[in-house]
Design a protein around this motif. Sequence first.
Motif, PDB file in Angstrom:
ATOM      1  N   GLN A  56     -27.050  18.471 -12.893  1.00 52.85           N
ATOM      2  CA  GLN A  56     -27.874  17.518 -13.626  1.00 52.85           C
ATOM      3  C   GLN A  56     -27.147  16.803 -14.759  1.00 52.85           C
ATOM      4  OE1 GLN A  56     -31.269  19.276 -15.847  1.00 52.85           O
ATOM      5  NE2 GLN A  56     -30.524  21.218 -15.044  1.00 52.85           N
ATOM      6  N   ALA A  57     -26.093  17.383 -15.331  1.00 50.94           N
ATOM      7  CA  ALA A  57     -25.341  16.686 -16.385  1.00 50.94           C
ATOM      8  C   ALA A  57     -24.787  15.366 -15.843  1.00 50.94           C
ATOM      9  CB  ALA A  57     -24.212  17.558 -16.930  1.00 50.94           C
ATOM     10  N   ASN A  58     -24.306  15.376 -14.603  1.00 54.49           N
ATOM     11  CA  ASN A  58     -23.770  14.165 -13.991  1.00 54.49           C
ATOM     12  C   ASN A  58     -24.835  13.074 -13.897  1.00 54.49           C
ATOM     13  OD1 ASN A  58     -21.860  12.505 -12.636  1.00 54.49           O
ATOM     14  ND2 ASN A  58     -22.701  13.157 -10.684  1.00 54.49           N
ATOM     15  N   LEU A  59     -26.045  13.440 -13.490  1.00 57.22           N
ATOM     16  CA  LEU A  59     -27.117  12.457 -13.381  1.00 57.22           C
ATOM     17  C   LEU A  59     -27.493  11.920 -14.765  1.00 57.22           C
ATOM     18  CD1 LEU A  59     -29.207  10.803 -11.884  1.00 57.22           C
ATOM     19  CD2 LEU A  59     -30.701  12.818 -11.904  1.00 57.22           C
ATOM     20  N   TYR A  60     -27.638  12.804 -15.740  1.00 56.15           N
ATOM     21  CA  TYR A  60     -27.987  12.336 -17.085  1.00 56.15           C
ATOM     22  C   TYR A  60     -26.932  11.391 -17.647  1.00 56.15           C
ATOM     23  CZ  TYR A  60     -32.161  15.159 -17.764  1.00 56.15           C
ATOM     24  OH  TYR A  60     -33.423  15.689 -17.674  1.00 56.15           O
ATOM     25  N   VAL A  61     -25.675  11.676 -17.398  1.00 55.55           N
ATOM     26  CA  VAL A  61     -24.598  10.786 -17.853  1.00 55.55           C
ATOM     27  C   VAL A  61     -24.779   9.400 -17.245  1.00 55.55           C
ATOM     28  CG1 VAL A  61     -22.133  10.316 -17.516  1.00 55.55           C
ATOM     29  CG2 VAL A  61     -22.867  12.502 -18.466  1.00 55.55           C
ATOM     30  N   LYS A  62     -25.036   9.340 -15.954  1.00 59.04           N
ATOM     31  CA  LYS A  62     -25.224   8.046 -15.291  1.00 59.04           C
ATOM     32  C   LYS A  62     -26.423   7.297 -15.875  1.00 59.04           C
ATOM     33  CE  LYS A  62     -23.022   9.399 -10.993  1.00 59.04           C
ATOM     34  NZ  LYS A  62     -23.191   9.785  -9.607  1.00 59.04           N
ATOM     35  N   LEU A  63     -27.513   8.023 -16.122  1.00 61.96           N
ATOM     36  CA  LEU A  63     -28.701   7.382 -16.698  1.00 61.96           C
ATOM     37  C   LEU A  63     -28.414   6.860 -18.109  1.00 61.96           C
ATOM     38  CD1 LEU A  63     -31.425   9.928 -15.496  1.00 61.96           C
ATOM     39  CD2 LEU A  63     -31.005   7.621 -14.599  1.00 61.96           C
ATOM     40  N   ASP A  95     -32.531  24.531 -23.006  1.00 61.45           N
ATOM     41  CA  ASP A  95     -33.461  24.824 -24.093  1.00 61.45           C
ATOM     42  C   ASP A  95     -34.188  23.527 -24.384  1.00 61.45           C
ATOM     43  OD1 ASP A  95     -34.813  25.853 -26.329  1.00 61.45           O
ATOM     44  OD2 ASP A  95     -33.163  25.327 -27.669  1.00 61.45           O
ATOM     45  N   ASN A  96     -35.485  23.515 -24.123  1.00 59.91           N
ATOM     46  CA  ASN A  96     -36.279  22.287 -24.231  1.00 59.91           C
ATOM     47  C   ASN A  96     -35.651  21.228 -23.342  1.00 59.91           C
ATOM     48  OD1 ASN A  96     -38.264  23.325 -25.992  1.00 59.91           O
ATOM     49  ND2 ASN A  96     -36.899  23.018 -27.722  1.00 59.91           N
ATOM     50  N   GLU A  97     -35.133  20.159 -23.906  1.00 62.44           N
ATOM     51  CA  GLU A  97     -34.520  19.102 -23.091  1.00 62.44           C
ATOM     52  C   GLU A  97     -32.997  19.093 -23.209  1.00 62.44           C
ATOM     53  OE1 GLU A  97     -36.646  15.768 -24.647  1.00 62.44           O
ATOM     54  OE2 GLU A  97     -38.348  16.115 -23.318  1.00 62.44           O
ATOM     55  N   ASP A  98     -32.433  20.126 -23.811  1.00 57.54           N
ATOM     56  CA  ASP A  98     -30.989  20.234 -23.989  1.00 57.54           C
ATOM     57  C   ASP A  98     -30.400  21.087 -22.872  1.00 57.54           C
ATOM     58  OD1 ASP A  98     -31.352  18.802 -26.324  1.00 57.54           O
ATOM     59  OD2 ASP A  98     -31.395  20.592 -27.582  1.00 57.54           O
ATOM     60  N   LEU A  99     -29.200  20.733 -22.439  1.00 53.85           N
ATOM     61  CA  LEU A  99     -28.557  21.438 -21.336  1.00 53.85           C
ATOM     62  C   LEU A  99     -27.425  22.332 -21.835  1.00 53.85           C
ATOM     63  CD1 LEU A  99     -28.223  18.539 -18.737  1.00 53.85           C
ATOM     64  CD2 LEU A  99     -30.136  20.110 -19.085  1.00 53.85           C
ATOM     65  N   LEU A 100     -27.315  23.498 -21.239  1.00 54.01           N
ATOM     66  CA  LEU A 100     -26.205  24.415 -21.466  1.00 54.01           C
ATOM     67  C   LEU A 100     -25.242  24.211 -20.305  1.00 54.01           C
ATOM     68  CD1 LEU A 100     -25.054  26.813 -23.130  1.00 54.01           C
ATOM     69  CD2 LEU A 100     -26.328  28.324 -21.582  1.00 54.01           C
ATOM     70  N   TRP A 111     -20.635  24.254 -23.441  1.00 51.19           N
ATOM     71  CA  TRP A 111     -21.064  23.116 -24.260  1.00 51.19           C
ATOM     72  C   TRP A 111     -22.584  22.994 -24.268  1.00 51.19           C
ATOM     73  CZ3 TRP A 111     -17.809  19.531 -26.684  1.00 51.19           C
ATOM     74  CH2 TRP A 111     -16.445  19.664 -26.396  1.00 51.19           C
ATOM     75  N   GLY A 112     -23.107  22.508 -25.348  1.00 50.47           N
ATOM     76  CA  GLY A 112     -24.467  22.026 -25.403  1.00 50.47           C
ATOM     77  C   GLY A 112     -24.415  20.528 -25.183  1.00 50.47           C
ATOM     78  N   PHE A 113     -25.226  20.017 -24.275  1.00 48.58           N
ATOM     79  CA  PHE A 113     -25.288  18.589 -23.961  1.00 48.58           C
ATOM     80  C   PHE A 113     -26.709  18.138 -24.232  1.00 48.58           C
ATOM     81  CE2 PHE A 113     -25.651  15.447 -20.194  1.00 48.58           C
ATOM     82  CZ  PHE A 113     -25.335  14.363 -20.996  1.00 48.58           C
ATOM     83  N   TYR A 114     -26.852  17.101 -25.061  1.00 46.53           N
ATOM     84  CA  TYR A 114     -28.149  16.676 -25.558  1.00 46.53           C
ATOM     85  C   TYR A 114     -28.470  15.259 -25.070  1.00 46.53           C
ATOM     86  CZ  TYR A 114     -26.531  20.545 -28.404  1.00 46.53           C
ATOM     87  OH  TYR A 114     -26.005  21.755 -28.807  1.00 46.53           O
ATOM     88  N   PRO A 115     -28.939  15.137 -23.827  1.00 48.45           N
ATOM     89  CA  PRO A 115     -29.200  13.816 -23.247  1.00 48.45           C
ATOM     90  C   PRO A 115     -30.180  12.972 -24.053  1.00 48.45           C
ATOM     91  CG  PRO A 115     -29.305  15.500 -21.542  1.00 48.45           C
ATOM     92  CD  PRO A 115     -29.201  16.203 -22.858  1.00 48.45           C
ATOM     93  N   ASN A 116     -31.170  13.596 -24.674  1.00 46.66           N
ATOM     94  CA  ASN A 116     -32.165  12.829 -25.420  1.00 46.66           C
ATOM     95  C   ASN A 116     -31.690  12.423 -26.805  1.00 46.66           C
ATOM     96  OD1 ASN A 116     -34.052  12.723 -23.372  1.00 46.66           O
ATOM     97  ND2 ASN A 116     -34.923  14.690 -23.924  1.00 46.66           N
ATOM     98  N   GLU A 117     -30.490  12.822 -27.167  1.00 49.67           N
ATOM     99  CA  GLU A 117     -29.890  12.420 -28.437  1.00 49.67           C
ATOM    100  C   GLU A 117     -28.699  11.500 -28.163  1.00 49.67           C
ATOM    101  OE1 GLU A 117     -29.119  15.901 -30.851  1.00 49.67           O
ATOM    102  OE2 GLU A 117     -31.039  16.758 -30.280  1.00 49.67           O
ATOM    103  N   GLY A 118     -28.824  10.678 -27.134  1.00 48.80           N
ATOM    104  CA  GLY A 118     -27.759   9.740 -26.792  1.00 48.80           C
ATOM    105  C   GLY A 118     -26.597  10.361 -26.057  1.00 48.80           C
TER     106      GLY A 118
END
Length: 139
Positions: A56-63, A95-100, A111-118
């Motif tokens: 899912q990190a790959n998809l969020y990056v594209k979005l 965790d919530n909308e953040d990805l591990l 890494w923590g990846f925070y798609p909703n924080e840009g």
Amino acid sequence: MTTEKLNLPDNYLLWLDSLEAEAYAEFEEREWEIASREELQELLEIDDFEVAYIDQANLYVKLIQDITGDSHTMDDEGNRIPFSLIGTWLTIGYDNEDLLCVDPADNFAVWGFYPNEGGDVEKLANNLDDFLEGLELLE
């Protein structure tokens, strides 16, 4: 669903298999839900796209790139991190909308990846072994 070979270290997969169905872990005062081996392969629907949990990190990056036009984000130390790198990370929890996530190209750094924080990111551990040593499983 058939079990595919996951691109994760064997010691992590063995640890994962030893957990209860739903596992929560605290790492540096942050609580993460850890995905089981089966969950890692489940398909998720995100913004009308289907993707395996682990990818899912790959998809969020594209979005994020489609919306912002940016090619990079910043980590918690102010370093530029290219979205092309984050797109290769494997998601192992949330965790919530953040990805591990883990970075297979960097000794499985966590890494923590925070798609909703840009798309901001934060390095949590240099590798999965350090992450596992520093976490506490929660009941």
